[in-house]
Design a protein around this motif. Structure first.
Motif, PDB file in Angstrom:
ATOM      1  N   ASN A   1      44.813  38.894  44.738  1.00 20.86           N
ATOM      2  CA  ASN A   1      46.100  39.173  44.677  1.00 20.86           C
ATOM      3  C   ASN A   1      46.575  39.853  43.367  1.00 20.86           C
ATOM      4  OD1 ASN A   1      46.579  37.001  47.013  1.00 20.86           O
ATOM      5  ND2 ASN A   1      46.067  35.433  45.459  1.00 20.86           N
ATOM      6  N   LEU A   2      45.818  40.997  43.211  1.00 22.16           N
ATOM      7  CA  LEU A   2      46.212  41.743  42.162  1.00 22.16           C
ATOM      8  C   LEU A   2      47.332  42.872  42.593  1.00 22.16           C
ATOM      9  CD1 LEU A   2      42.625  42.824  41.391  1.00 22.16           C
ATOM     10  CD2 LEU A   2      43.798  41.339  39.938  1.00 22.16           C
ATOM     11  N   VAL A   3      48.288  43.100  41.626  1.00 24.73           N
ATOM     12  CA  VAL A   3      49.252  43.725  41.760  1.00 24.73           C
ATOM     13  C   VAL A   3      49.374  45.026  40.794  1.00 24.73           C
ATOM     14  CG1 VAL A   3      50.798  41.835  42.513  1.00 24.73           C
ATOM     15  CG2 VAL A   3      50.582  42.419  39.979  1.00 24.73           C
ATOM     16  N   GLY A   4      50.526  45.862  40.906  1.00 27.53           N
ATOM     17  CA  GLY A   4      50.576  46.918  40.009  1.00 27.53           C
ATOM     18  C   GLY A   4      49.824  48.393  40.539  1.00 27.53           C
ATOM     19  N   THR A   5      49.608  48.890  39.668  1.00 21.42           N
ATOM     20  CA  THR A   5      48.921  50.315  39.722  1.00 21.42           C
ATOM     21  C   THR A   5      47.556  50.465  39.237  1.00 21.42           C
ATOM     22  OG1 THR A   5      49.918  51.450  37.877  1.00 21.42           O
ATOM     23  CG2 THR A   5      51.078  51.599  39.771  1.00 21.42           C
ATOM     24  N   PHE A   6      46.733  51.398  39.625  1.00 25.63           N
ATOM     25  CA  PHE A   6      45.401  51.714  38.991  1.00 25.63           C
ATOM     26  C   PHE A   6      45.726  52.200  37.675  1.00 25.63           C
ATOM     27  CE2 PHE A   6      43.034  52.390  43.107  1.00 25.63           C
ATOM     28  CZ  PHE A   6      42.650  51.112  43.263  1.00 25.63           C
ATOM     29  N   PRO A   7      45.189  51.621  36.686  1.00 22.48           N
ATOM     30  CA  PRO A   7      45.385  52.226  35.246  1.00 22.48           C
ATOM     31  C   PRO A   7      44.728  53.730  35.272  1.00 22.48           C
ATOM     32  CG  PRO A   7      43.577  50.476  35.205  1.00 22.48           C
ATOM     33  CD  PRO A   7      44.200  50.255  36.433  1.00 22.48           C
ATOM     34  N   SER A   8      45.345  54.849  34.513  1.00 21.69           N
ATOM     35  CA  SER A   8      44.571  55.944  34.609  1.00 21.69           C
ATOM     36  C   SER A   8      43.130  55.892  33.820  1.00 21.69           C
ATOM     37  CB  SER A   8      45.629  56.888  33.783  1.00 21.69           C
ATOM     38  OG  SER A   8      45.871  56.217  32.464  1.00 21.69           O
ATOM     39  N   GLU A   9      43.038  54.922  33.136  1.00 20.61           N
ATOM     40  CA  GLU A   9      41.756  54.585  32.441  1.00 20.61           C
ATOM     41  C   GLU A   9      40.464  54.580  33.461  1.00 20.61           C
ATOM     42  OE1 GLU A   9      44.970  53.728  29.289  1.00 20.61           O
ATOM     43  OE2 GLU A   9      44.397  53.183  31.780  1.00 20.61           O
ATOM     44  N   ILE A  10      40.722  54.106  34.594  1.00 19.21           N
ATOM     45  CA  ILE A  10      39.822  54.083  35.675  1.00 19.21           C
ATOM     46  C   ILE A  10      39.079  55.353  35.722  1.00 19.21           C
ATOM     47  CG2 ILE A  10      41.061  54.803  37.808  1.00 19.21           C
ATOM     48  CD1 ILE A  10      40.088  51.438  38.719  1.00 19.21           C
ATOM     49  N   GLY A  11      39.826  56.437  35.555  1.00 21.54           N
ATOM     50  CA  GLY A  11      39.023  57.868  35.714  1.00 21.54           C
ATOM     51  C   GLY A  11      37.966  57.917  34.568  1.00 21.54           C
ATOM     52  N   ASN A  12      37.688  56.813  33.801  1.00 19.02           N
ATOM     53  CA  ASN A  12      36.590  57.087  32.664  1.00 19.02           C
ATOM     54  C   ASN A  12      35.204  56.560  33.112  1.00 19.02           C
ATOM     55  OD1 ASN A  12      38.545  57.779  30.813  1.00 19.02           O
ATOM     56  ND2 ASN A  12      38.923  55.661  29.911  1.00 19.02           N
ATOM     57  N   LEU A  13      34.986  56.015  34.394  1.00 17.50           N
ATOM     58  CA  LEU A  13      34.439  55.224  35.068  1.00 17.50           C
ATOM     59  C   LEU A  13      33.475  56.297  35.943  1.00 17.50           C
ATOM     60  CD1 LEU A  13      36.011  51.916  36.279  1.00 17.50           C
ATOM     61  CD2 LEU A  13      34.922  52.591  34.180  1.00 17.50           C
ATOM     62  N   ILE A  14      32.691  57.263  35.044  1.00 19.32           N
ATOM     63  CA  ILE A  14      32.159  58.194  35.779  1.00 19.32           C
ATOM     64  C   ILE A  14      30.933  58.027  36.275  1.00 19.32           C
ATOM     65  CG2 ILE A  14      33.467  60.063  34.356  1.00 19.32           C
ATOM     66  CD1 ILE A  14      30.802  60.122  32.467  1.00 19.32           C
ATOM     67  N   ASN A  15      30.250  56.899  36.160  1.00 14.90           N
ATOM     68  CA  ASN A  15      28.975  56.579  36.687  1.00 14.90           C
ATOM     69  C   ASN A  15      29.232  55.672  37.896  1.00 14.90           C
ATOM     70  OD1 ASN A  15      27.112  57.868  34.952  1.00 14.90           O
ATOM     71  ND2 ASN A  15      27.904  56.513  33.403  1.00 14.90           N
ATOM     72  N   LEU A  16      30.483  55.355  38.303  1.00 18.00           N
ATOM     73  CA  LEU A  16      30.825  54.637  39.332  1.00 18.00           C
ATOM     74  C   LEU A  16      30.274  54.988  40.540  1.00 18.00           C
ATOM     75  CD1 LEU A  16      32.097  51.672  39.375  1.00 18.00           C
ATOM     76  CD2 LEU A  16      34.401  52.899  39.885  1.00 18.00           C
ATOM     77  N   THR A  17      29.716  54.351  41.692  1.00 16.13           N
ATOM     78  CA  THR A  17      29.273  54.795  42.776  1.00 16.13           C
ATOM     79  C   THR A  17      29.931  54.086  44.014  1.00 16.13           C
ATOM     80  OG1 THR A  17      27.141  53.402  42.986  1.00 16.13           O
ATOM     81  CG2 THR A  17      27.005  55.618  41.799  1.00 16.13           C
ATOM     82  N   TYR A  18      30.664  52.909  43.723  1.00 18.66           N
ATOM     83  CA  TYR A  18      31.029  52.118  44.688  1.00 18.66           C
ATOM     84  C   TYR A  18      32.258  51.319  44.101  1.00 18.66           C
ATOM     85  CZ  TYR A  18      31.579  48.717  48.362  1.00 18.66           C
ATOM     86  OH  TYR A  18      32.139  47.966  49.515  1.00 18.66           O
TER      87      TYR A  18
ATOM     88  N   LEU B   1      48.202  45.819  45.562  1.00 14.61           N
ATOM     89  CA  LEU B   1      48.150  46.893  44.342  1.00 14.61           C
ATOM     90  C   LEU B   1      48.990  47.858  45.011  1.00 14.61           C
ATOM     91  CD1 LEU B   1      44.511  47.095  43.870  1.00 14.61           C
ATOM     92  CD2 LEU B   1      46.361  46.613  42.019  1.00 14.61           C
ATOM     93  N   SER B   2      49.912  48.462  44.273  1.00 11.28           N
ATOM     94  CA  SER B   2      51.043  49.525  44.667  1.00 11.28           C
ATOM     95  C   SER B   2      51.112  50.730  43.727  1.00 11.28           C
ATOM     96  CB  SER B   2      52.428  48.676  44.666  1.00 11.28           C
ATOM     97  OG  SER B   2      52.683  48.341  43.218  1.00 11.28           O
TER      98      SER B   2
END
Length: 189
Positions: free
Chosen positions: A109-126, A134-135
């Motif tokens: 039941n997560l809400v709000g936006t993606f934090p821009s810091e999610i762009g730091n996860l440069i090794n993320l494959t999935y 989320l909105s």
């Protein structure tokens, strides 16, 4: 004295809250509590487990917010929180987890936006955040996630334009069930 680095209690009938004393197990590399009947919140003391490589709490009845202390787990490669009752926003401290390869928040039941810091996860494959509340708009920093081969944000309340930066994601993208309003960016350019 034996010091265990793995605590796997998956697929049992464990119930009640995750005790705050879990934070004393500072040598843990893997914590698996999925497919139980655990409830209550994720204790902030989870942030003491800085050697963790894998944290799997999926398919319980865990509530409350994802604690910002999760950002202390800088060695984490897998964070699996799907199919719980988590609420609140994704903490910006998630951006500290630059070793993450697999991040699953779906069916909460997560809400709000993606934090821009999610762009730091440069090794993320999935990455899977399907079926939450989320909105807002997608941050352009998602374009930094060039290692992704699976990006799922369907069945949320995202709106606005799909940023062209998302074209940097070369794998599977699932964004249906939202309220985006622009043409799909051309990924072939």
């Amino acid at each position: 004295m034996i010091i265990s680095t793995f605590l796997i209690l998956d697929n049992n009938s464990l119930y009640g809250e995750i005790p705050s004393e879990i934070g004393n197990l500072v040598n843990l590399k893997e914590l698996g509590l999925n497919n139980n009947q655990l409830s209550g919140q994720i204790p902030e003391e989870i942030g003491n487990l800085t050697k963790l490589i894998s944290l799997n709490l999926m398919s319980n009845q865990i509530t409350g917010q994802i604690p910002e202390e999760i950002g202390n787990l800088i060695n984490l490669e897998r964070l699996i929180l799907l199919n719980n009752q988590l609420s609140g926003q994704i903490p910006e401290e998630i951006g500290n987890l630059t070793n993450l390869k697999n991040l699953q928040f779906q069916e909460n039941n997560l809400v709000g936006t993606f934090p821009s810091e999610i762009g730091n996860l440069i090794n993320l494959t999935y990455f899977n955040a399907n079926s939450n509340n989320l909105s807002g708009t997608l941050p352009t920093e998602l374009g930094n996630l060039t290692a992704l081969n699976g990006f799922y944000i369907a069945w949320n309340n995202f709106s606005g334009i799909i940023p062209e930066e998302i074209c940097g994601i070369t794998g599977y993208i699932e964004i249906g069930g939202n309220a985006f309003c622009n043409p799909i960016p051309d990924r072939s350019e």
